[in-house]
Design a protein around this motif. Structure first.
Motif, mmCIF file in Angstrom:
data_model
loop_
_atom_site.group_PDB
_atom_site.id
_atom_site.type_symbol
_atom_site.label_atom_id
_atom_site.label_comp_id
_atom_site.label_asym_id
_atom_site.label_seq_id
_atom_site.Cartn_x
_atom_site.Cartn_y
_atom_site.Cartn_z
ATOM 1 N N LEU A 91 16.789 1.947 -7.836
ATOM 2 C CA LEU A 91 16.902 2.360 -6.437
ATOM 3 C C LEU A 91 17.870 1.472 -5.663
ATOM 4 N N ASN A 92 17.909 0.184 -5.983
ATOM 5 C CA ASN A 92 18.853 -0.724 -5.315
ATOM 6 C C ASN A 92 20.298 -0.385 -5.654
ATOM 7 N N ARG A 93 20.525 0.046 -6.897
ATOM 8 C CA ARG A 93 21.891 0.391 -7.319
ATOM 9 C C ARG A 93 22.308 1.777 -6.864
ATOM 10 N N ASP A 94 21.354 2.676 -6.698
ATOM 11 C CA ASP A 94 21.665 4.054 -6.364
ATOM 12 C C ASP A 94 21.224 4.339 -4.930
ATOM 13 N N HIS A 95 22.103 4.009 -4.002
ATOM 14 C CA HIS A 95 21.760 4.161 -2.582
ATOM 15 C C HIS A 95 21.570 5.620 -2.201
ATOM 16 N N LEU A 97 20.247 8.078 -4.021
ATOM 17 C CA LEU A 97 18.894 8.470 -4.409
ATOM 18 C C LEU A 97 17.872 7.802 -3.499
ATOM 19 N N ALA A 98 18.087 6.549 -3.166
ATOM 20 C CA ALA A 98 17.156 5.839 -2.284
ATOM 21 C C ALA A 98 17.098 6.514 -0.914
ATOM 22 N N ILE A 99 18.252 6.933 -0.398
ATOM 23 C CA ILE A 99 18.279 7.616 0.895
ATOM 24 C C ILE A 99 17.548 8.953 0.805
ATOM 25 N N GLN A 100 17.766 9.685 -0.287
ATOM 26 C CA GLN A 100 17.091 10.969 -0.498
ATOM 27 C C GLN A 100 15.577 10.781 -0.596
ATOM 28 N N LEU A 101 15.148 9.771 -1.328
ATOM 29 C CA LEU A 101 13.714 9.517 -1.485
ATOM 30 C C LEU A 101 13.073 9.036 -0.190
ATOM 31 N N ALA A 102 13.802 8.274 0.603
ATOM 32 C CA ALA A 102 13.252 7.762 1.859
ATOM 33 C C ALA A 102 12.831 8.906 2.772
ATOM 34 N N LYS A 103 13.461 10.061 2.630
ATOM 35 C CA LYS A 103 13.100 11.234 3.439
ATOM 36 C C LYS A 103 11.710 11.760 3.093
ATOM 37 N N LEU A 104 11.212 11.446 1.897
ATOM 38 C CA LEU A 104 9.906 11.924 1.453
ATOM 39 C C LEU A 104 8.759 11.011 1.890
ATOM 40 N N ASP A 181 16.978 15.669 -8.237
ATOM 41 C CA ASP A 181 17.363 14.499 -7.426
ATOM 42 C C ASP A 181 18.078 13.452 -8.280
ATOM 43 N N ILE A 182 17.530 13.182 -9.460
ATOM 44 C CA ILE A 182 18.102 12.143 -10.328
ATOM 45 C C ILE A 182 19.462 12.587 -10.865
ATOM 46 N N LYS A 183 19.596 13.865 -11.251
ATOM 47 C CA LYS A 183 20.887 14.369 -11.734
ATOM 48 C C LYS A 183 21.924 14.354 -10.626
ATOM 49 N N ALA A 184 21.539 14.734 -9.412
ATOM 50 C CA ALA A 184 22.471 14.714 -8.277
ATOM 51 C C ALA A 184 22.942 13.288 -8.010
ATOM 52 N N ALA A 185 22.023 12.341 -8.125
ATOM 53 C CA ALA A 185 22.392 10.939 -7.915
ATOM 54 C C ALA A 185 23.351 10.477 -9.003
ATOM 55 N N ASP A 186 23.116 10.898 -10.253
ATOM 56 C CA ASP A 186 24.014 10.531 -11.355
ATOM 57 C C ASP A 186 25.398 11.135 -11.162
ATOM 58 N N LYS A 187 25.457 12.380 -10.690
ATOM 59 C CA LYS A 187 26.756 13.022 -10.428
ATOM 60 C C LYS A 187 27.488 12.290 -9.317
ATOM 61 N N GLY A 188 26.752 11.888 -8.293
ATOM 62 C CA GLY A 188 27.361 11.133 -7.189
ATOM 63 C C GLY A 188 27.924 9.814 -7.662
ATOM 64 N N LYS A 189 27.234 9.156 -8.610
ATOM 65 C CA LYS A 189 27.741 7.889 -9.142
ATOM 66 C C LYS A 189 29.013 8.120 -9.940
ATOM 67 N N SER A 190 29.057 9.191 -10.758
ATOM 68 C CA SER A 190 30.231 9.417 -11.582
ATOM 69 C C SER A 190 31.426 9.813 -10.743
ATOM 70 N N LYS A 191 31.193 10.542 -9.635
ATOM 71 C CA LYS A 191 32.306 10.894 -8.741
ATOM 72 C C LYS A 191 32.870 9.657 -8.060
ATOM 73 N N SER A 192 31.980 8.735 -7.636
ATOM 74 C CA SER A 192 32.457 7.525 -6.963
ATOM 75 C C SER A 192 33.166 6.611 -7.947
ATOM 76 N N SER A 193 32.739 6.599 -9.210
ATOM 77 C CA SER A 193 33.428 5.755 -10.183
ATOM 78 C C SER A 193 34.755 6.379 -10.600
ATOM 79 N N ASP A 194 34.865 7.723 -10.558
ATOM 80 C CA ASP A 194 36.140 8.380 -10.866
ATOM 81 C C ASP A 194 37.159 8.091 -9.778
ATOM 82 N N ALA A 195 36.689 7.980 -8.526
ATOM 83 C CA ALA A 195 37.591 7.731 -7.405
ATOM 84 C C ALA A 195 38.107 6.306 -7.403
#
Length: 196
Positions: A91-95, A97-104, A181-195
Motif C-alpha cells: 500500500l505504501n508503494r502503490d498510492h 490503490l491506497a487512495i482507492q481503498l481509502a474510499k472504502l 482494483d489490484i489489476k487497475a493499480a498494476d496497470k497504473g504502475k506499468s504506465k507510469s514506469s513506461d513514461a
C-alpha cells in the motif's frame, strides 16, 4: 645358550605381534574405522560424533538458514511470509490503490493497521469491499469475525454477521472487485514506469 634364545623367540615374536596389532587397531580407530577390541562398537572416545565435520555444511551453526530478526520491528501487517512485501509495504508503494481503498473506509483510517492479520492484499481488499457493500456490519466487525478464535472464511463471517445475506455471492462479488482494483493499480504502475 642357543636353546634359551630359541625358547624365548616365540614369546618375543608373539609379544611383538600384539604390540604391532594394538598400534594398528589404535591407528585405525583414530581414523574413524573399525571397532574397539572386544566391544563390537566403534571407538568414539574423545572424538566428536561428526568426526570434525560441521552439522550443516557451508553454514555457521548459529545461522541455521533463518533470517536474523532480533531487535527489528515487526512491520509484517499480518503477513508471515518473510521475504515478500507486506500488505502495508504494498500500500505504501502503490498510492493509487491506497487512495482507492481509502474510499472504502471512514476518513482517517490507517490502512496498514486495518490490513493487519490478513494473509494477503487480495483478502484484505475483498473484506473492505464486503464491508462497504453491506450496511449491516462494519469492516472492524467483519475483521473480528474472520480472525477471532479459530477464524472464519470471508463467506462464513458474512453469514455470521448477516444471516439474511447471500454470503457466497457477496464474497464472490467482493473478490472480483478486489481483483479489479489490484489489476487497475498494476496497470497504473506499468504506465507510469513506461513514461519514465
Amino acid at each position: 645358550m642357543h636353546r634359551r634364545f630359541s625358547s624365548l623367540l616365540p614369546g618375543m615374536v608373539g609379544a611383538l605381534a600384539l604390540v604391532v596389532g594394538g598400534m594398528t587397531v589404535d591407528l585405525h580407530a583414530q581414523r574413524g574405522g573399525g571397532a574397539a577390541i572386544g566391544h563390537g562398537k566403534p571407538d568414539t572416545a574423545g572424538r566428536p560424533t561428526t568426526a570434525g565435520r560441521p552439522d550443516s555444511p557451508g553454514r555457521r551453526p548459529d545461522t541455521a538458514g533463518k533470517p536474523d530478526t532480533a531487535g527489528k520491528p515487526d512491520t509484517n501487517a499480518g503477513n508471515t511470509d518473510h521475504g515478500r512485501p507486506t500488505i502495508a509495504d504494498q500500500l505504501n508503494r502503490d498510492h493509487g490503490l491506497a487512495i482507492q481503498l481509502a474510499k472504502l473506509f471512514p476518513a482517517g483510517t490507517n490502512l496498514a493497521d486495518a490490513a493487519k492479520d490478513f494473509k494477503n492484499l487480495g483478502q484484505f481488499v475483498a473484506a473492505a469491499h464486503v464491508a462497504n457493500n453491506n450496511p449491516n456490519f462494519t469492516f472492524d466487525e467483519l475483521k473480528a469475525k474472520m480472525f477471532e478464535g479459530e477464524g472464519m472464511t470471508l463467506g462464513k463471517a458474512i453469514h455470521a454477521l448477516d444471516p439474511s445475506a447471500d454470503a457466497t455471492a457477496e464474497a464472490a462479488k467482493a473478490g472480483k472487485e478486489a481483483d479489479a482494483d489490484i489489476k487497475a493499480a498494476d496497470k497504473g504502475k506499468s504506465k507510469s514506469s513506461d513514461a519514465s
